[in-house]
Write a protein that holds these residues in place. Structure first.
Motif, mmCIF file in Angstrom:
data_model
loop_
_atom_site.group_PDB
_atom_site.id
_atom_site.type_symbol
_atom_site.label_atom_id
_atom_site.label_comp_id
_atom_site.label_asym_id
_atom_site.label_seq_id
_atom_site.Cartn_x
_atom_site.Cartn_y
_atom_site.Cartn_z
ATOM 1 N N ALA A 126 -12.403 22.622 22.182
ATOM 2 C CA ALA A 126 -10.888 22.224 20.851
ATOM 3 C C ALA A 126 -10.205 21.997 21.775
ATOM 4 C CB ALA A 126 -11.208 23.399 19.664
ATOM 5 N N ALA A 127 -9.991 22.022 22.969
ATOM 6 C CA ALA A 127 -8.829 21.594 23.615
ATOM 7 C C ALA A 127 -8.590 20.131 23.299
ATOM 8 C CB ALA A 127 -8.467 22.832 24.373
ATOM 9 N N ARG A 128 -9.498 19.933 23.393
ATOM 10 C CA ARG A 128 -9.916 18.418 24.034
ATOM 11 C C ARG A 128 -9.636 17.458 22.930
ATOM 12 N NH1 ARG A 128 -15.448 17.977 24.506
ATOM 13 N NH2 ARG A 128 -16.187 19.200 22.768
ATOM 14 N N LEU A 129 -9.433 18.211 21.340
ATOM 15 C CA LEU A 129 -8.687 17.706 20.435
ATOM 16 C C LEU A 129 -7.525 16.883 19.717
ATOM 17 C CD1 LEU A 129 -9.849 15.367 17.473
ATOM 18 C CD2 LEU A 129 -10.017 17.788 16.568
ATOM 19 N N PHE A 130 -6.923 15.884 19.606
ATOM 20 C CA PHE A 130 -5.180 15.856 19.643
ATOM 21 C C PHE A 130 -5.345 14.633 18.161
ATOM 22 C CE2 PHE A 130 -5.689 16.812 24.206
ATOM 23 C CZ PHE A 130 -5.077 17.718 23.811
ATOM 24 N N HIS A 131 -5.033 14.710 17.196
ATOM 25 C CA HIS A 131 -5.634 14.117 15.854
ATOM 26 C C HIS A 131 -4.267 14.614 14.915
ATOM 27 C CE1 HIS A 131 -7.611 17.519 13.945
ATOM 28 N NE2 HIS A 131 -8.634 16.235 13.122
ATOM 29 N N GLN A 132 -3.307 15.608 15.372
ATOM 30 C CA GLN A 132 -2.807 16.212 14.299
ATOM 31 C C GLN A 132 -0.835 14.933 14.362
ATOM 32 O OE1 GLN A 132 -3.475 20.151 13.686
ATOM 33 N NE2 GLN A 132 -5.181 19.354 12.523
ATOM 34 N N ALA A 133 -0.727 14.387 14.843
ATOM 35 C CA ALA A 133 0.481 13.935 15.354
ATOM 36 C C ALA A 133 1.021 13.491 13.675
ATOM 37 C CB ALA A 133 0.670 13.073 16.447
ATOM 38 N N PRO A 134 2.556 13.208 13.673
ATOM 39 C CA PRO A 134 3.119 12.786 12.049
ATOM 40 C C PRO A 134 2.527 10.999 12.607
ATOM 41 C CG PRO A 134 4.640 13.684 13.221
ATOM 42 C CD PRO A 134 3.485 14.054 14.503
ATOM 43 N N PRO A 135 2.615 10.632 10.953
ATOM 44 C CA PRO A 135 1.911 9.643 10.640
ATOM 45 C C PRO A 135 3.181 8.399 11.896
ATOM 46 C CG PRO A 135 2.006 9.790 8.553
ATOM 47 C CD PRO A 135 3.094 11.718 9.974
ATOM 48 N N TYR A 136 2.446 7.745 12.930
ATOM 49 C CA TYR A 136 2.863 7.188 13.921
ATOM 50 C C TYR A 136 2.928 5.171 13.864
ATOM 51 C CZ TYR A 136 3.478 4.962 18.318
ATOM 52 O OH TYR A 136 3.854 3.584 18.853
ATOM 53 N N THR A 137 3.801 4.581 13.699
ATOM 54 C CA THR A 137 4.197 3.465 13.533
ATOM 55 C C THR A 137 4.705 3.144 14.556
ATOM 56 O OG1 THR A 137 4.886 3.989 11.554
ATOM 57 C CG2 THR A 137 4.602 1.454 11.831
ATOM 58 N N TYR A 138 3.638 1.710 15.450
ATOM 59 C CA TYR A 138 4.595 1.368 16.645
ATOM 60 C C TYR A 138 5.767 0.597 16.235
ATOM 61 C CZ TYR A 138 3.628 -2.260 20.241
ATOM 62 O OH TYR A 138 4.057 -3.233 21.900
ATOM 63 N N GLY A 139 6.761 0.762 17.227
ATOM 64 C CA GLY A 139 7.690 -0.044 17.202
ATOM 65 C C GLY A 139 7.968 -0.862 18.599
ATOM 66 N N GLY A 140 7.083 -0.603 19.742
ATOM 67 C CA GLY A 140 7.790 -1.344 20.642
ATOM 68 C C GLY A 140 7.497 -2.698 20.543
ATOM 69 N N VAL A 141 8.155 -3.178 21.668
ATOM 70 C CA VAL A 141 7.141 -4.377 22.308
ATOM 71 C C VAL A 141 7.200 -4.694 23.670
ATOM 72 C CG1 VAL A 141 9.027 -5.732 20.328
ATOM 73 C CG2 VAL A 141 9.750 -5.281 22.047
ATOM 74 N N GLU A 142 7.319 -3.804 24.560
ATOM 75 C CA GLU A 142 7.725 -4.535 26.134
ATOM 76 C C GLU A 142 6.473 -3.942 26.097
ATOM 77 O OE1 GLU A 142 8.327 0.235 25.678
ATOM 78 O OE2 GLU A 142 8.891 -2.199 24.502
ATOM 79 N N GLU A 143 5.191 -3.062 25.559
ATOM 80 C CA GLU A 143 4.189 -2.507 26.365
ATOM 81 C C GLU A 143 3.055 -4.000 26.315
ATOM 82 O OE1 GLU A 143 4.157 1.883 24.965
ATOM 83 O OE2 GLU A 143 5.051 1.876 26.902
ATOM 84 N N ARG A 144 2.908 -4.547 24.836
ATOM 85 C CA ARG A 144 1.492 -5.322 24.241
ATOM 86 C C ARG A 144 0.993 -5.687 25.797
ATOM 87 N NH1 ARG A 144 0.512 -7.985 19.534
ATOM 88 N NH2 ARG A 144 -2.009 -7.846 19.931
ATOM 89 N N TYR A 145 -0.295 -5.308 25.372
ATOM 90 C CA TYR A 145 -1.263 -5.645 26.150
ATOM 91 C C TYR A 145 -2.765 -6.554 25.170
ATOM 92 C CZ TYR A 145 -5.083 -6.767 30.038
ATOM 93 O OH TYR A 145 -5.970 -7.292 31.117
ATOM 94 N N PRO A 146 -2.637 -7.678 25.323
ATOM 95 C CA PRO A 146 -3.708 -8.216 24.128
ATOM 96 C C PRO A 146 -4.881 -8.297 24.655
ATOM 97 C CG PRO A 146 -1.305 -9.448 24.313
ATOM 98 C CD PRO A 146 -1.015 -8.736 25.361
ATOM 99 N N ALA A 147 -5.643 -7.913 24.333
ATOM 100 C CA ALA A 147 -7.455 -7.674 24.288
ATOM 101 C C ALA A 147 -7.741 -9.363 23.988
ATOM 102 C CB ALA A 147 -7.496 -6.783 23.990
ATOM 103 N N THR A 148 -7.396 -9.821 23.110
ATOM 104 C CA THR A 148 -7.619 -11.543 23.921
ATOM 105 C C THR A 148 -7.406 -11.961 23.864
ATOM 106 O OG1 THR A 148 -5.820 -11.794 21.915
ATOM 107 C CG2 THR A 148 -7.373 -10.595 20.760
ATOM 108 N N PRO A 149 -8.396 -13.880 24.027
ATOM 109 C CA PRO A 149 -8.346 -14.601 25.149
ATOM 110 C C PRO A 149 -6.927 -14.490 25.088
ATOM 111 C CG PRO A 149 -10.091 -14.737 23.517
ATOM 112 C CD PRO A 149 -9.873 -13.666 22.811
#
Ligand code: SF4
Length: 425
Positions: free
Chosen positions: A101-124
């Motif tokens: 069960a130590a492999r599971l991480f799913h309890q963080a509070p609601p997250y909203t993406y706020g950054g701009v610098e880390e984007r790596y689009p997976a689209t063409p």
């Protein structure tokens, strides 16, 4: 996730056999999506079998929905990351392996993406999605998304504009704004400037040729929103309105907040404000209690409106939703029959519409060589969103990927078109 991993020194490859880390981002809003996700995980687990040095990470909605069960059923997975925990992924990969069960991480509070610098689009390179909000605060009785992704949280307008500017500078020609409900953007914050303000700012950015908006709620098509779309030529007159049904009683039980007449009024207002607008919708067959008469009303509404694109889904009872406990259940066979009738009707509507375009010259965004043949290019009209609508097969002429070219449409296929690039001079 990709942006964060790249910043931590990882490189991206699309070849699982060559990868040190196999990362599956999952969807889980209905049972068929869960099945698809599990099949992909098992496929990648087989790739990992031959190379114990590889790590397999499962992220996203499936983990949020079924995390504890997954840790028991999928021992071959190294980490499970929920929808709010993915910023922690690069750090977790740097730690020694854990088990159970130590492999599971799913309890963080609601997250909203706020950054701009880390984007790596997976689209063409010519296409990018911009997620303007996260979560949903509607209470549709059939839908698990608010439980999985949390309440509606809009991203700050300035970070969205900054991210859009970065994408335009990187050569993106088509920007697609998405959220669970794009028309709810900013509504949860008093005094927020809202979607029209965001559209105005994004439409002013040089570089984009097309700006498209998906997932608009039929009850939120305001005059200001339509006027903003009409005033900015870069914003495509394309509206994706998932109506879900066409009968008042079914819509009420679905908790959608509008009725049949509201849909017709909204469509009329859209067509007045944006002549020739493309309309896409999604409907559901077999919602609990849907009678033959309810279905017929939906069928007639689809016929009356004549949507350009339509997706029909079978109702899927999802544990944790209100509707999952409701009677009477529509037998699967009957739901399938109703869905088939809608598909046949829609095919007729699309056929007539595509035939009427043959002979015309239209702007097409060239997307590359067709996977079906090296001798064909493919592209899309402004009325065709990627992956969900049809496309244009280009049989003659030369075009650069990401450029918009005039194409003479020569033939209509059931959902696609065929054409030839009109060479200059
Ligand atoms: S608006 Fe869409 S995402 Fe939100 S609860 Fe309804 S169906 Fe689900």
């Amino acid at each position: 996730m990709l942006g964060g991993l790249i910043r931590a020194g990882w490189e991206v490859t699309g070849a699982p056999a060559a990868a040190d880390l196999l990362l599956v981002n999952t969807c889980a809003f209905i049972e068929p999506a869960c099945k698809e996700a599990v099949d992909t995980i098992l496929d990648l687990a087989r790739v990992k079998e031959g190379d114990p040095g590889k790590r397999l990470v499962v992220a996203g909605c499936l983990v949020q929905r079924y995390g504890p069960e997954l840790t028991k059923d999928l021992p071959e997975v190294d980490l499970f990351i929920g929808v709010h925990d993915f910023p922690a992924l690069p750090g977790l990969l740097g730690r020694p392996p854990v088990a159970g069960a130590a492999r599971l991480f799913h309890q963080a509070p609601p997250y909203t993406y706020g950054g701009v610098e880390e984007r790596y689009p997976a689209t063409p390179a010519h296409l990018a999605y911009l997620k303007i909000a996260e979560g949903c605060s509607h209470g549709c009785t059939f839908c698990l998304i608010p439980k999985i992704r949390g309440p509606m949280r809009s991203r700050p307008l300035n970070t969205l504009v900054q991210e859009a500017e970065n994408l335009a500078a990187a050569g993106v020609k088509e920007l697609i704004l998405v959220a669970q409900d794009t028309t709810a953007y900013g509504r949860e914050q008093e005094g927020h400037p809202g979607l029209p303000a965001l559209l105005r700012e994004v439409a002013a950015i040089d570089g984009f040729r097309w700006i498209r908006l998906l997932y608009s709620h039929p009850a939120r098509i305001t005059p200001e929103f339509l006027a903003t779309m009409a005033a900015h030529p870069r914003i495509l007159p394309y509206l994706d309105l998932p109506i879900q049904h066409g009968h008042d009683e079914v819509l009420r039980r679905m908790g959608r907040g509008y009725g049949r007449q509201d849909i017709l009024d909204t469509v009329r207002r859209i067509r007045e404000a944006l002549p020739g607008a493309t309309l896409r919708t999604t409907v559901m067959a077999g919602f609990p209690g849907e009678t033959e008469a309810h279905f017929q009303t939906l069928f007639d509404l689809i016929n009356e409106v004549g949507f350009d694109h339509l997706g029909v889904f079978l109702y899927s009872p999802e544990a944790g939703t209100k509707a999952a406990a409701w009677d009477p259940i529509v037998p699967r066979r009957e739901a399938r029959r109703r869905a088939r009738l809608i598909k046949t009707l829609q095919a007729k509507i699309v056929k007539a519409r595509l035939k009427s375009l043959v002979g015309a010259v239209a702007e097409v965004l060239v997307e590359g060589v067709s996977p079906e043949s090296d001798f064909l290019l493919t592209g899309r009209l402004a009325s065709q969103a990627p992956d969900i609508d049809g496309q244009v097969y280009i049989t003659a002429g030369t075009g650069l990927v990401g450029e918009i070219q005039p194409v003479r449409l020569t033939r209509a296929l059931p959902y696609d078109l065929v054409g030839e690039i009109v060479e200059a001079g």
